[in-house]
Design a protein around this motif. Sequence first.
Motif, PDB file in Angstrom:
ATOM      1  N   SER A  44       0.933  -1.344   0.209  1.00 47.44           N
ATOM      2  CA  SER A  44      -0.066  -0.120  -0.146  1.00 47.44           C
ATOM      3  C   SER A  44       0.999   1.176   0.273  1.00 47.44           C
ATOM      4  CB  SER A  44      -0.719   0.093   1.229  1.00 47.44           C
ATOM      5  OG  SER A  44      -0.228   0.134   2.457  1.00 47.44           O
ATOM      6  N   VAL A  45       0.608   2.263  -0.517  1.00 46.61           N
ATOM      7  CA  VAL A  45       1.037   3.754  -0.645  1.00 46.61           C
ATOM      8  C   VAL A  45       0.169   4.597   0.316  1.00 46.61           C
ATOM      9  CG1 VAL A  45       1.873   5.487  -1.932  1.00 46.61           C
ATOM     10  CG2 VAL A  45       2.116   3.211  -2.689  1.00 46.61           C
ATOM     11  N   ASP A  46       0.859   5.212   1.172  1.00 40.34           N
ATOM     12  CA  ASP A  46       0.221   6.258   2.106  1.00 40.34           C
ATOM     13  C   ASP A  46       1.024   7.643   1.807  1.00 40.34           C
ATOM     14  OD1 ASP A  46      -0.910   8.134   4.042  1.00 40.34           O
ATOM     15  OD2 ASP A  46      -0.686   6.737   5.815  1.00 40.34           O
ATOM     16  N   PRO A  47      -0.016   8.670   1.106  1.00 42.95           N
ATOM     17  CA  PRO A  47       0.460   9.865   0.652  1.00 42.95           C
ATOM     18  C   PRO A  47       1.237  10.797   1.695  1.00 42.95           C
ATOM     19  CG  PRO A  47      -2.116   9.910   0.620  1.00 42.95           C
ATOM     20  CD  PRO A  47      -1.527   8.256   1.121  1.00 42.95           C
ATOM     21  N   ASP A  48       0.733  10.445   2.995  1.00 40.10           N
ATOM     22  CA  ASP A  48       1.602  11.158   4.076  1.00 40.10           C
ATOM     23  C   ASP A  48       2.608  10.476   4.533  1.00 40.10           C
ATOM     24  OD1 ASP A  48      -0.342  13.176   3.866  1.00 40.10           O
ATOM     25  OD2 ASP A  48      -1.763  12.316   5.401  1.00 40.10           O
ATOM     26  N   HIS A  49       2.816   9.188   4.878  1.00 37.71           N
ATOM     27  CA  HIS A  49       3.935   8.395   5.220  1.00 37.71           C
ATOM     28  C   HIS A  49       4.537   7.460   4.335  1.00 37.71           C
ATOM     29  CE1 HIS A  49       0.901   9.239   8.536  1.00 37.71           C
ATOM     30  NE2 HIS A  49       2.005   9.613   9.144  1.00 37.71           N
ATOM     31  N   GLY A  50       4.325   7.557   3.072  1.00 38.98           N
ATOM     32  CA  GLY A  50       5.132   6.998   2.097  1.00 38.98           C
ATOM     33  C   GLY A  50       4.501   5.388   1.843  1.00 38.98           C
ATOM     34  N   PHE A  51       5.214   4.574   1.242  1.00 40.82           N
ATOM     35  CA  PHE A  51       4.842   3.150   0.996  1.00 40.82           C
ATOM     36  C   PHE A  51       4.944   2.246   2.232  1.00 40.82           C
ATOM     37  CE2 PHE A  51       8.889   3.758  -0.834  1.00 40.82           C
ATOM     38  CZ  PHE A  51       9.553   2.780  -0.008  1.00 40.82           C
ATOM     39  N   THR A  52       4.225   0.900   2.454  1.00 40.59           N
ATOM     40  CA  THR A  52       4.309   0.045   3.341  1.00 40.59           C
ATOM     41  C   THR A  52       4.747  -1.201   3.116  1.00 40.59           C
ATOM     42  OG1 THR A  52       2.451   0.967   4.552  1.00 40.59           O
ATOM     43  CG2 THR A  52       2.998  -1.214   4.941  1.00 40.59           C
ATOM     44  N   ILE A  53       5.854  -1.783   3.763  1.00 36.47           N
ATOM     45  CA  ILE A  53       6.247  -2.834   3.111  1.00 36.47           C
ATOM     46  C   ILE A  53       5.887  -4.128   4.030  1.00 36.47           C
ATOM     47  CG2 ILE A  53       8.429  -4.278   2.672  1.00 36.47           C
ATOM     48  CD1 ILE A  53       9.767  -1.253   2.429  1.00 36.47           C
ATOM     49  N   THR A  54       5.568  -5.284   3.250  1.00 27.23           N
ATOM     50  CA  THR A  54       4.803  -6.336   4.072  1.00 27.23           C
ATOM     51  C   THR A  54       5.944  -7.336   3.763  1.00 27.23           C
ATOM     52  OG1 THR A  54       2.622  -5.816   3.705  1.00 27.23           O
ATOM     53  CG2 THR A  54       3.041  -7.948   4.175  1.00 27.23           C
ATOM     54  N   PRO A  55       6.789  -8.126   4.777  1.00 28.14           N
ATOM     55  CA  PRO A  55       7.420  -9.025   4.679  1.00 28.14           C
ATOM     56  C   PRO A  55       6.992 -10.278   3.724  1.00 28.14           C
ATOM     57  CG  PRO A  55       7.345  -8.550   6.869  1.00 28.14           C
ATOM     58  CD  PRO A  55       6.323  -7.827   6.293  1.00 28.14           C
ATOM     59  N   PHE A  56       7.711 -10.850   2.950  1.00 32.80           N
ATOM     60  CA  PHE A  56       7.527 -11.851   2.065  1.00 32.80           C
ATOM     61  C   PHE A  56       6.817 -13.191   2.658  1.00 32.80           C
ATOM     62  CE2 PHE A  56      10.718  -9.748  -0.651  1.00 32.80           C
ATOM     63  CZ  PHE A  56       9.764  -9.686  -1.801  1.00 32.80           C
ATOM     64  N   ALA A  57       7.171 -13.511   3.801  1.00 29.12           N
ATOM     65  CA  ALA A  57       6.901 -14.747   4.726  1.00 29.12           C
ATOM     66  C   ALA A  57       5.343 -14.468   4.928  1.00 29.12           C
ATOM     67  CB  ALA A  57       7.682 -14.980   5.718  1.00 29.12           C
ATOM     68  N   GLU A  58       5.095 -13.228   5.562  1.00 31.37           N
ATOM     69  CA  GLU A  58       3.711 -13.080   5.938  1.00 31.37           C
ATOM     70  C   GLU A  58       2.615 -12.793   4.872  1.00 31.37           C
ATOM     71  OE1 GLU A  58       1.619  -9.373   8.103  1.00 31.37           O
ATOM     72  OE2 GLU A  58       3.655  -9.377   8.380  1.00 31.37           O
TER      73      GLU A  58
END
Length: 236
Positions: free
Chosen positions: A214-228
Amino acid sequence: MKLVVVSAGLSSPSSTRLLADRLAAGTLAHHPHATVETIELRDLATEIAQHFTTGFPPARLAAALDAVAAADGLITVTPVFAGSYSGLFKSFFDLIDKDALTGKPVLLGATGGTARHSLVTEHAMRPLFSYLRALTLPTAVYAASEDWGEDGLAHRITRAATELAKTLTPSAPAPEAPAPIPPPALTPTPAPATPDVDTTAAIAPRSLTGAITSVDPDHGFTITPFAERLAALQRT
């Protein structure tokens, strides 16, 4: 303004001098403040002959030649001899410097005993002054014996004198050129302000260990670990 009259009459009084005086008076009617100098060639006949034989003009002849060269306009009148201008008239103008009459206005006049010689101003006098590069006026005046006292002669004198007066009218001075306008001073354009941005942080590489979900315009993008992310996919 100086007007010089050259009369080649031989007698005194002379119809040639009379015509020259009337032409000068008609010109002065338009320029009353002009100066007039009359040169009687019969008074210079001996000096003219001496100039041809010695190559040096006597003082009176030299003054006459200088006056013609310095004139603003000329009136030249000759009696007719053998269908042409007189030898004295031709001899005087043979002594004029070849460039002295260049562009100078010249009014032509002649006198004779009969109207049969009326074209002497055209076939003899005008070519002479054209050779000297003078500006001969359109109207030339010839006066035969029977013309004196006639209205026709008076009309021709008035018309010719008016033409000469017009050429002697000083031209209006040329208007002064306006002062050049200096070019406007060039003001350097300031460089646009650069916002205070931490470019080091903006371009610093990140170590990505997962997928961008996901991309948050205020805080940048969110990275989800591959395993999760993989476990979530397997549950579905």
